[in-house]
Design an enzyme around this catalytic site. Sequence first.
Site, PDB file in Angstrom:
ATOM      1  N   HIS A 182       0.746  -1.150  -0.010  1.00  0.00           N
ATOM      2  CA  HIS A 182       0.332   0.374   0.369  1.00  0.00           C
ATOM      3  C   HIS A 182       0.960   1.409  -0.053  1.00  0.00           C
ATOM      4  O   HIS A 182       1.998   1.055   0.086  1.00  0.00           O
ATOM      5  CB  HIS A 182      -1.176  -0.449   1.090  1.00  0.00           C
ATOM      6  N   ARG A 207       0.821  13.200   6.016  1.00  0.00           N
ATOM      7  CA  ARG A 207       0.277  15.275   6.670  1.00  0.00           C
ATOM      8  C   ARG A 207       0.435  16.377   5.656  1.00  0.00           C
ATOM      9  O   ARG A 207       1.680  16.359   4.818  1.00  0.00           O
ATOM     10  CB  ARG A 207       1.265  15.267   7.440  1.00  0.00           C
ATOM     11  N   ALA A 208      -0.319  17.206   5.326  1.00  0.00           N
ATOM     12  CA  ALA A 208      -0.617  18.569   4.369  1.00  0.00           C
ATOM     13  C   ALA A 208       0.673  18.803   5.493  1.00  0.00           C
ATOM     14  O   ALA A 208       0.007  20.093   6.813  1.00  0.00           O
ATOM     15  CB  ALA A 208      -1.814  18.828   4.379  1.00  0.00           C
ATOM     16  N   GLY A 242       2.078  -3.932  14.821  1.00  0.00           N
ATOM     17  CA  GLY A 242       1.144  -3.160  13.914  1.00  0.00           C
ATOM     18  C   GLY A 242       0.259  -4.195  14.013  1.00  0.00           C
ATOM     19  O   GLY A 242      -1.216  -3.774  13.307  1.00  0.00           O
TER      20      GLY A 242
END
Length: 663
Positions: free
Chosen positions: A57, A466-467, A226
Amino acid sequence: MSMPERTIYQEFAGRQVLGRLDPTRSRGCFCIDLCHGLSRSSRAPVTAILGISAFYHDSAAALVVDGKIVAAAQEERFSRKKHDAGFPTQAAAYCLTEGGLRPEQLDYVVFYDKPLTKFDRLLETYLAYAPAGFQSFRLAMPVWLKDKLHLRRTLRQHLAGATRARLIFTDHHESHAASAFFPSPFARAAFLTLDGVGEWSTASFGTGDGNRLEMLRHLRFPHSLGLLYSAFTYYCGFKVNSGEYKLMGLAPYGQPVFLERILSHLLDLRPDGSFRLNLDYFNYCQGLTMTSKKFHQLFGGPPRQPEAMLEQRHMDLAASIQQATEEIVLRMAREVQRQTQMPNLVMAGGVALNCVANGRLLREGPFDQLWIQPAAGDAGGALGAALFVWHQLLDKPRVPVERDGQQGSFLGPRHATAAVTRFLAGTGAPYELLENEADLLTRVAQLIAHGKIVGWFHGRMEFGPRALGARSILGDARHPGLQAAMNLKIKFRESFRPFAPSVLRERAGEYFGLQADQESPYMMVVAPLLENHRVALTPADRETLVTASDLRERVNIVRSTLPAITHIDFSARVQTVDEPRHGRFYRLLKTFEQLTGCPVLVNTSFNIRGEPIVCTPEDAYRCFLATDMDALVLEDCLLLKEHMNPTAIQDARQTHLAQFQPD
Ligand SMILES: [Fe+2]
């Protein structure tokens, strides 16, 4: 060095001394132009390395030229398919363009893990459970037979021109470790990688020193933090590999009432953080689900359906697994420090995106400083693999950069104002060109201060989830109604999670409980909002805060002077903004501060629910039209929604919303 009693960590047999490549095979014949890109001039030879992560992914490509990170991007941003797992054809093409290279000029193409070892794990796991795992084995086969087992051929096909490049496969956790250590600001540091699973490892730790990584210990599949977290993500009705953030955001609504049950039934946790999972409760080795019937019986029912009502039980489960995760991470970190005696820690792997655990690690853990690769998940493996070849395999020296070598993680494409105006001319949309930056920033700061929601598109796109101020939607954190408006009218998402704050670096300590001089430029740690910014609640609010079945009612209660970014437990996922890294975004915050006295803005990613973050001006413009965003800044151009054609808005909304599946 003595090990704690009954540890489950394993040594890397024969792996401490990692191989080196013969650098004479790197036939560099190009050089870096002083401005950018590569040219065929006769200056010093350079080595160009393209890192690739794919087929799991968040596929990505990264280009490293003579040790410098030239470009890195996720394929989803180009293909517009969230978490795109396909070969990163467009991301790789972009990286080459950014470096001014053609495929035949690449010296190395490096893949971020070893597919044959992974296949070995798949086979062994299947055989251990056969015939129970046949269905999942059968479903996994086509992609293995088509792409993964013949990865050399696949890479050659997709990078047809890269005829002289050597193909290299690094170990999955080596790639994560390299992505954490090599760009970090530290000359020496311990590393800890934590994810679902690579080839066999699910966690690893060791040391980075100069240009060398040394692996010390690892945990082996199926014992994985995870996968444990993902099992709860699945059980609570969120998507594995993307919904983990939602589970983390849900945790503050619950109480850790299941913690003891997790620790006593699901895992055997040792004092050094190593653990063994009780596989009777899980189904990921042999089935198509994460959890087994026994798991469901233990926690009181079947898994929640994705859009079903969230019950208090789910919130308590989220709180419990979050606390278990933090406990494991803290124990591991203490063991890593004990074994390495290093003052600083670097981290990567999907679990390193758990910024609540990271915040606790900073506050309570044994390390002085923490640096986390912003693209901590598998996308960052592409970057780590490329840096691993340069430093570890080619033995090239490494000089740590003062802040870090990640360049603010602004490693993606940029679209200059000239390209934006050409695009806007084609749309016929009215806009204002504000070439004087101060004028532009004043206008934008005024809009935000008046409660407007602004799409902000500037500079190179972020690498990682993240932005960070290049592809962001911004608003006034002080505005009581902003959180609900942004969630419902812009993001079209569940609204139990607050937004993240961006704060001027020099004033962060006035608002958030960050340790002295601690920065958070990549939004990787959660910190508490300080007491003096919290407001007293009425008895009715207190009641609503714990009993309202609709979580939006709870999160919308004004609990601080910055309600849009304050979670129910007063925590906030902070981004500290500084001028050297963030440039114009810093100056925007500064202008807003001068106007209002407040150095904080709401910063959320520029996309709607289910959509990858926007990449181009076209993506941004479509998203702007399709939502209730009030204004859009595309470099030096300002567009106001009130000036847009209502028919165009209506059309764009229908087309855009139909394009993306809610995640
Ligand atoms: Fe990974």
